[in-house]
Design a protein around this motif. Structure first.
Motif, short mmCIF file in Angstrom:
data_model
loop_
_atom_site.label_atom_id
_atom_site.label_comp_id
_atom_site.label_asym_id
_atom_site.label_seq_id
_atom_site.Cartn_x
_atom_site.Cartn_y
_atom_site.Cartn_z
N TRP A 58 0.84 -1.20 0.00
CA TRP A 58 0.00 0.00 0.00
C TRP A 58 0.87 1.25 0.00
CZ3 TRP A 58 -4.27 -2.30 -1.08
CH2 TRP A 58 -4.55 -3.55 -0.52
N TRP A 59 0.44 2.25 -0.71
CA TRP A 59 1.18 3.51 -0.79
C TRP A 59 0.88 4.33 0.47
CZ3 TRP A 59 2.30 5.96 -6.12
CH2 TRP A 59 2.65 4.96 -7.03
N ASP A 60 1.91 4.50 1.29
CA ASP A 60 1.74 5.18 2.56
C ASP A 60 3.04 5.89 2.90
OD1 ASP A 60 1.42 5.96 5.24
OD2 ASP A 60 0.16 4.21 5.70
N LEU A 61 2.96 7.18 3.23
CA LEU A 61 4.16 7.95 3.56
C LEU A 61 4.92 7.35 4.74
CD1 LEU A 61 2.92 11.65 3.19
CD2 LEU A 61 4.58 10.46 1.74
N ARG A 62 4.20 6.67 5.63
CA ARG A 62 4.84 6.13 6.83
C ARG A 62 5.76 4.95 6.51
NH1 ARG A 62 -0.60 5.27 10.16
NH2 ARG A 62 -1.16 4.60 8.04
N THR A 63 5.62 4.38 5.34
CA THR A 63 6.47 3.24 4.97
C THR A 63 7.70 3.66 4.15
OG1 THR A 63 5.28 2.81 2.90
CG2 THR A 63 4.46 1.73 4.91
N LEU A 64 7.83 4.95 3.90
CA LEU A 64 8.96 5.44 3.10
C LEU A 64 10.12 5.88 4.00
CD1 LEU A 64 7.03 7.55 0.43
CD2 LEU A 64 7.80 5.18 0.28
N LEU A 178 1.94 10.92 -3.34
CA LEU A 178 1.16 11.06 -2.10
C LEU A 178 1.10 12.52 -1.62
CD1 LEU A 178 2.41 7.88 -0.21
CD2 LEU A 178 0.12 8.25 -1.15
N LYS A 179 2.20 13.27 -1.83
CA LYS A 179 2.24 14.65 -1.32
C LYS A 179 1.63 15.66 -2.29
CE LYS A 179 5.32 16.29 1.31
NZ LYS A 179 6.55 16.87 1.91
N TYR A 180 1.82 15.42 -3.57
CA TYR A 180 1.43 16.45 -4.54
C TYR A 180 0.46 15.97 -5.62
CZ TYR A 180 5.63 18.41 -2.43
OH TYR A 180 6.57 18.85 -1.54
#
Length: 324
Positions: A58-64, A178-180
């Protein structure tokens, strides 16, 4: 039995004919102590994020950032690829010796090594290194095969590039999307594509913001030859007119004529990039179209291996060039 692995079926056919492997089998040629098989370019690729852990599915900022402890490879999800790989794996594991006949370049080395790694090859490996598919070149190549380990650094460089592309492309694409990204628009980021796009955008902005400014130069024509004043350009018309008044009353004298003997060097050979630029300029061909054409010509034995960045012939080919 010696197993040769080429990068394409057409190349395998050329090699098989010269080695005397005349019998066609399912996925390879056989005969005269050789089995000649092939890949279709890339059979293997680096694993996707979700292949390492379900958290990265899953695309999640917390995993980057996603940083695998050890990168792995997998087969491309295609039935034809899986069938050909199974053929290669069986031949390799039953062979006495494996000959890597991949294209003579970094990408060719990576393609073949990944397949051999996935097949868990433990047999001695030799390397065929040729830049031409002529009968003479292939025969000479097999007469002086290299040890596969001689190209370990080339393989390491190619693998490092692929891993770098993975780290930057997948992490940055997820981050920027995710950010932009708006309305779930994917913002694709890549090692090559992003700087290239930046250059195009920067140049377009320069064109859009360009403001033409008039200038004046002083010139005169004498015996059908145009002479320019050494004063150069003027951005103000009045300054040019003032300078013209200063020199208008003077005669033009040719104080000396110098003749120089020049030499023009022959044009260098094309590398792939310069050929793609020239093909686009002259014929409007895209980079991919030019690559397809030159690759086809290579397989027809009329050009040297195209996927290189050098403008010089290899020593073995240069020695056979006629001297005029």
């Amino acid at each position: 039995m010696k197993v040769c692995i080429a990068e394409k079926p057409s190349v395998a056919r050329e090699i098989a004919d010269i080695l005397g492997a005349k019998s066609r089998r399912d996925g390879y040629f056989e005969g005269n102590g050789y089995q000649v098989t092939w890949t279709f370019g890339h059979l293997c690729t680096l694993k996707e994020p979700h292949d390492y852990t379900s958290r990265w599915k899953w695309w999640d900022l917390r995993t980057l950032p996603m940083l695998p402890r050890k990168f792995g490879i997998k087969l491309i999800d295609d039935e034809g690829v899986k069938k050909q790989f199974n053929t290669i794996e069986k031949l390799v594991n039953e062979a006495d010796e494996v000959i890597n006949c991949g294209d003579a370049g970094q990408e060719g080395e990576v393609i073949q090594r990944w397949v051999l790694t996935k097949a868990k090859c433990q047999k001695p490996i030799k390397r065929l290194w040729i830049s031409s598919l002529t009968e003479e070149a292939i025969k000479e190549g097999f007469e002086k095969l290299y040890n596969g380990t001689d190209f370990d650094l080339l393989y390491a460089a190619g693998s490092a590039r692929a891993i770098g592309d993975w780290l930057l492309g997948l992490n940055a694409t997820r981050l920027y999307t995710l950010k932009y990204g708006q309305n779930k628009q994917v913002l694709s980021i890549g090692r090559v594509q992003t700087p290239t796009l930046a250059l195009v955008v920067q140049r377009q902005l320069e064109i859009d913001n360009f403001k033409p400014e008039p200038y004046w130069e002083l010139k005169t024509t004498y015996r059908e030859t145009v002479f320019s004043a050494t004063s150069g350009r003027f951005s103000v018309k009045e300054e040019a007119e003032k300078k013209l008044e200063e020199i208008k009353g003077h005669d033009l004298f040719i104080t000396s004529v110098e003749t120089k003997k020049g030499t023009e060097q022959p044009q260098k050979l094309f590398d792939l990039t310069s050929l793609q630029v020239e093909s686009n300029r002259k014929f409007g061909l895209s980079a991919d179209e030019t690559l397809r054409v030159i690759q086809s010509l290579y397989e027809k034995k009329v050009t040297t291996y195209p996927r290189v960045d050098t403008t010089f012939l290899p020593n073995d080919i240069y020695q056979r060039c006629p001297v005029s």
